[in-house]
Enzyme design. Sequence first.
Site, PDB file in Angstrom:
ATOM      1  N   ARG A  13     -21.388  18.210  16.609  1.00 19.59           N
ATOM      2  CA  ARG A  13     -21.373  19.400  17.475  1.00 19.59           C
ATOM      3  C   ARG A  13     -22.353  20.448  16.965  1.00 19.59           C
ATOM      4  O   ARG A  13     -23.437  20.622  17.501  1.00 19.59           O
ATOM      5  CB  ARG A  13     -19.958  19.978  17.572  1.00 19.59           C
ATOM      6  CG  ARG A  13     -19.761  20.953  18.760  1.00 19.59           C
ATOM      7  CD  ARG A  13     -20.296  22.354  18.536  1.00 19.59           C
ATOM      8  NE  ARG A  13     -19.670  23.038  17.424  1.00 19.59           N
ATOM      9  CZ  ARG A  13     -20.030  24.237  16.999  1.00 19.59           C
ATOM     10  NH1 ARG A  13     -21.009  24.899  17.600  1.00 19.59           N
ATOM     11  NH2 ARG A  13     -19.434  24.795  15.947  1.00 19.59           N
ATOM     12  N   ASP A  14     -22.008  21.123  15.903  1.00 18.07           N
ATOM     13  CA  ASP A  14     -22.869  22.182  15.377  1.00 18.07           C
ATOM     14  C   ASP A  14     -24.215  21.626  14.943  1.00 18.07           C
ATOM     15  O   ASP A  14     -25.238  22.296  15.050  1.00 18.07           O
ATOM     16  CB  ASP A  14     -22.158  22.862  14.199  1.00 18.07           C
ATOM     17  CG  ASP A  14     -22.843  24.137  13.757  1.00 18.07           C
ATOM     18  OD1 ASP A  14     -23.401  24.836  14.620  1.00 18.07           O
ATOM     19  OD2 ASP A  14     -22.830  24.427  12.548  1.00 18.07           O
ATOM     20  N   HIS A 209     -18.396  27.743   5.427  1.00 10.93           N
ATOM     21  CA  HIS A 209     -19.380  27.118   6.327  1.00 10.93           C
ATOM     22  C   HIS A 209     -20.744  27.700   5.961  1.00 10.93           C
ATOM     23  O   HIS A 209     -21.093  28.811   6.375  1.00 10.93           O
ATOM     24  CB  HIS A 209     -19.016  27.436   7.789  1.00 10.93           C
ATOM     25  CG  HIS A 209     -19.914  26.803   8.799  1.00 10.93           C
ATOM     26  ND1 HIS A 209     -19.465  25.878   9.720  1.00 10.93           N
ATOM     27  CD2 HIS A 209     -21.231  26.945   9.055  1.00 10.93           C
ATOM     28  CE1 HIS A 209     -20.462  25.497  10.495  1.00 10.93           C
ATOM     29  NE2 HIS A 209     -21.561  26.154  10.112  1.00 10.93           N
ATOM     30  N   HIS A 211     -24.932  27.465   5.633  1.00  6.27           N
ATOM     31  CA  HIS A 211     -26.230  26.887   5.971  1.00  6.27           C
ATOM     32  C   HIS A 211     -27.104  26.933   4.727  1.00  6.27           C
ATOM     33  O   HIS A 211     -26.941  27.816   3.878  1.00  6.27           O
ATOM     34  CB  HIS A 211     -26.884  27.667   7.116  1.00  6.27           C
ATOM     35  CG  HIS A 211     -26.243  27.417   8.443  1.00  6.27           C
ATOM     36  ND1 HIS A 211     -26.942  27.458   9.626  1.00  6.27           N
ATOM     37  CD2 HIS A 211     -24.975  27.118   8.787  1.00  6.27           C
ATOM     38  CE1 HIS A 211     -26.126  27.193  10.633  1.00  6.27           C
ATOM     39  NE2 HIS A 211     -24.932  26.984  10.148  1.00  6.27           N
ATOM     40  N   CYS A 242     -27.949  27.364  14.663  1.00 10.06           N
ATOM     41  CA  CYS A 242     -27.352  28.014  15.831  1.00 10.06           C
ATOM     42  C   CYS A 242     -28.434  28.446  16.803  1.00 10.06           C
ATOM     43  O   CYS A 242     -29.399  29.104  16.406  1.00 10.06           O
ATOM     44  CB  CYS A 242     -26.533  29.229  15.392  1.00 10.06           C
ATOM     45  SG  CYS A 242     -25.832  30.148  16.774  1.00 10.06           S
ATOM     46  N   ASN A 251     -27.509  23.235   8.544  1.00  8.64           N
ATOM     47  CA  ASN A 251     -26.217  23.206   7.879  1.00  8.64           C
ATOM     48  C   ASN A 251     -26.373  22.441   6.569  1.00  8.64           C
ATOM     49  O   ASN A 251     -27.204  21.547   6.444  1.00  8.64           O
ATOM     50  CB  ASN A 251     -25.188  22.475   8.747  1.00  8.64           C
ATOM     51  CG  ASN A 251     -24.768  23.274   9.951  1.00  8.64           C
ATOM     52  OD1 ASN A 251     -24.152  24.312   9.824  1.00  8.64           O
ATOM     53  ND2 ASN A 251     -25.110  22.775  11.135  1.00  8.64           N
TER      54      ASN A 251
END
Length: 291
Positions: A13-14, A209, A211, A242, A251
């Site tokens: 997803r991300d 989370h 990056h 994003c 990420n």
Amino acid sequence: MADRVRIYEVGPRDGLQNEARAIPVAEKLALIEALAATGLDRIEIGSFVSPKWVPQMAGTDEIVAAVPRVAGLRYGLLVPNVTGFERYLAAVPEGFDGEIAVFVSATEGFSRANLNASIDESFERVGDVVARAVEVGVPVRGYVSCVVRCPFDGDVAPGQVASVVERLRELAPMEVSLGDTIGAGVPETVGAMLEAVLDVAPAEVLAGHFHDTGGRALANIEVSLEAGLRVFDAAVGGLGGCPYAPGAPGNVATEAVVARLAELGFETGVDEDLLAEAAALARRIKMGVVA
């Protein structure tokens, strides 16, 4: 027994949401299947956002219907509003082990760029989704963006992040993922943010989370481990970024996180050889050379 750390895999997803090439559902499913074989117990597989805004998330309904069922593996779906949640309910097959994720920003600038809403307005939407999910018994996870620095508003005060986390957990006792959305965090700023957040939420309900834009993601994970966090988001092959955060690709790679955790003496339950195969597939998908 080694201390256990859980990896929340966000690559499908991300990781893929910002790719320029329209990735076929079959390729996404192949990646999810490869990840499901590694021993991961939580994988985020798509989003019920309008394809008009995030075209790469088209086909999420098909993915939900076709992903492999693995005992102990829960799939996550990002849901931006009640309409998206109703799509989730309509798509999931009987017995599907799933959870939804809702998201807010710690800054007004990113909230308006990402959600076209103020923080307060975004909480109104999120509140409706969470209430509906609680009503029907669907687990909820929360994301908070820009917990260290915002591409629009600059440095973010730790207390501001803590306030947003507290508001999310007032809606439901959810796990909250703290996102360094543009990869600007360093151990000092991440540590200060966590100190503030831990005043309003225990470490066991928090996830990191990070990056790796600034090359400090693993160091930030280590600071988070020292603070007591035991859940970290990561994207296989380092996929992602994003679409609403300029200059924020990357990420932290799942394989790098798993390897570093092993070096530090933590157990993840993830097979590193199978994860390497999934990472190789992720890179081929990114390059558009899937056989």
